[in-house]
Enzyme design. Structure first.
Site, PDB file in Angstrom:
ATOM      1  N   HIS A  90      25.738 -67.656  -9.427  1.00  0.00           N
ATOM      2  CA  HIS A  90      26.449 -66.464  -8.951  1.00  0.00           C
ATOM      3  C   HIS A  90      26.168 -65.296  -9.875  1.00  0.00           C
ATOM      4  O   HIS A  90      26.313 -65.399 -11.100  1.00  0.00           O
ATOM      5  CB  HIS A  90      27.953 -66.726  -8.893  1.00  0.00           C
ATOM      6  CG  HIS A  90      28.733 -65.550  -8.361  1.00  0.00           C
ATOM      7  ND1 HIS A  90      28.723 -65.195  -7.026  1.00  0.00           N
ATOM      8  CD2 HIS A  90      29.502 -64.630  -8.986  1.00  0.00           C
ATOM      9  CE1 HIS A  90      29.468 -64.128  -6.856  1.00  0.00           C
ATOM     10  NE2 HIS A  90      29.947 -63.752  -8.035  1.00  0.00           N
ATOM     11  N   SER A  91      25.756 -64.164  -9.304  1.00  0.00           N
ATOM     12  CA  SER A  91      25.490 -62.935 -10.039  1.00  0.00           C
ATOM     13  C   SER A  91      24.440 -63.219 -11.122  1.00  0.00           C
ATOM     14  O   SER A  91      23.344 -63.675 -10.815  1.00  0.00           O
ATOM     15  CB  SER A  91      26.799 -62.374 -10.599  1.00  0.00           C
ATOM     16  OG  SER A  91      26.666 -61.011 -10.932  1.00  0.00           O
ATOM     17  N   MET A  92      24.730 -62.976 -12.406  1.00  0.00           N
ATOM     18  CA  MET A  92      23.755 -63.294 -13.444  1.00  0.00           C
ATOM     19  C   MET A  92      23.290 -64.742 -13.340  1.00  0.00           C
ATOM     20  O   MET A  92      22.116 -65.056 -13.579  1.00  0.00           O
ATOM     21  CB  MET A  92      24.339 -63.049 -14.837  1.00  0.00           C
ATOM     22  CG  MET A  92      23.366 -63.353 -15.971  1.00  0.00           C
ATOM     23  SD  MET A  92      24.086 -63.330 -17.628  1.00  0.00           S
ATOM     24  CE  MET A  92      24.645 -65.043 -17.758  1.00  0.00           C
TER      25      MET A  92
END
Length: 251
Positions: A90-92
């Site tokens: 998720h995300s990074m």
């Protein structure tokens, strides 16, 4: 909870048919995936990566960049590939999972059932940031993203505890430079929140540029941290795709 250094599980299921290894967002920890195993059910073993610099790894040395972080994680995952494995970031965490998947792909077919990337721009779309964010800018940005993490940061004591890992992770994200290479051979599923103003469905569709095999993109209700409100829907999507992949691999 299992007590491995890099890969942790709140509810270990060594006999599960498949495993999902999860990579947290910037500033996040394995606790971001607490409760996933209960929702996933007994057929899926959910593990989470615990990055250095947070919680019980607060004093561990920090990687210089995302590539170094991926290099450190890969040896922890390779011995686990004896059973069907998928990655979720998720995300990074999506960028870290991508770089790990690249390093696990020395052969065809891929050893991975699928890569799930969530709320993250595709690597070819990333441009290193010229100047680092200041602490106040980081706090404002995290607050604007919303979700449970943003609410927690309103507490000054919690903010001071979270700031070092956030500052470091933002450095990793903003200095990341994609190096073109062979595309992923595993299937890729990209997911965005339908109210996420930072990473849209159109943005995550660009992940197909780094995949040569099956690709799909989905949106789920919510903002950047859509999984706070749409976790059952997300888990259902993950289970559906992994069940289909296991069925295809046995036919």
């Amino acid at each position: 909870m299992s007590e491995q250094r890099w890969l942790r599980s709140y509810l270990p299921r060594s006999q599960a048919e498949a495993q999902l290894i999860c990579f947290p967002h910037a500033g996040g920890a394995m606790s971001a995936f607490r409760g996933w195993a209960e929702l996933a059910g007994p057929s899926l073993d959910v593990l989470a990566v615990q990055y250095p610099g947070r919680q019980d790894r607060y004093a561990d040395p920090l990687p210089a960049d995302i590539g170094e972080l991926a290099d450190q994680i890969v040896p922890e995952i390779r011995p686990l590939l004896g059973r069907p494995t998928a990655l979720f970031g998720h995300s990074m965490g999506a960028t870290v999972a991508f770089e790990v998947a690249r390093r696990l792909r020395p052969r065809f077919p891929s050893p991975l059932l699928r890569l799930f990337v969530s709320a993250c721009d595709a690597p070819p779309a990333r441009t290193p940031r010229a100047t680092a964010r200041g602490d106040a800018e980081i706090r404002d940005y995290v607050r604007d993203l919303g979700g449970a993490a943003a609410s927690a940061l309103e507490d000054d004591e919690m903010w001071q505890l979270a700031l070092p890992s956030l500052r470091h992770d933002f450095h990793l994200v903003e200095t990341y430079r994609y190096v073109p290479g062979a595309p992923l051979t595993c299937p890729v599923t990209a997911i965005a929140g339908d109210r996420d103003e930072t990473v849209t469905l159109a943005d995550v569709q660009r992940w197909q540029e780094v995949a040569v095999g099956e690709f799909e993109a989905h949106s789920l209700p919510g903002g950047h941290f859509y999984l706070d409100e749409s976790l059952p829907d997300l888990i259902a999507l993950l289970r559906n795709r992994l069940t289909a992949a296991r069925s295809a691999s046995t036919t």
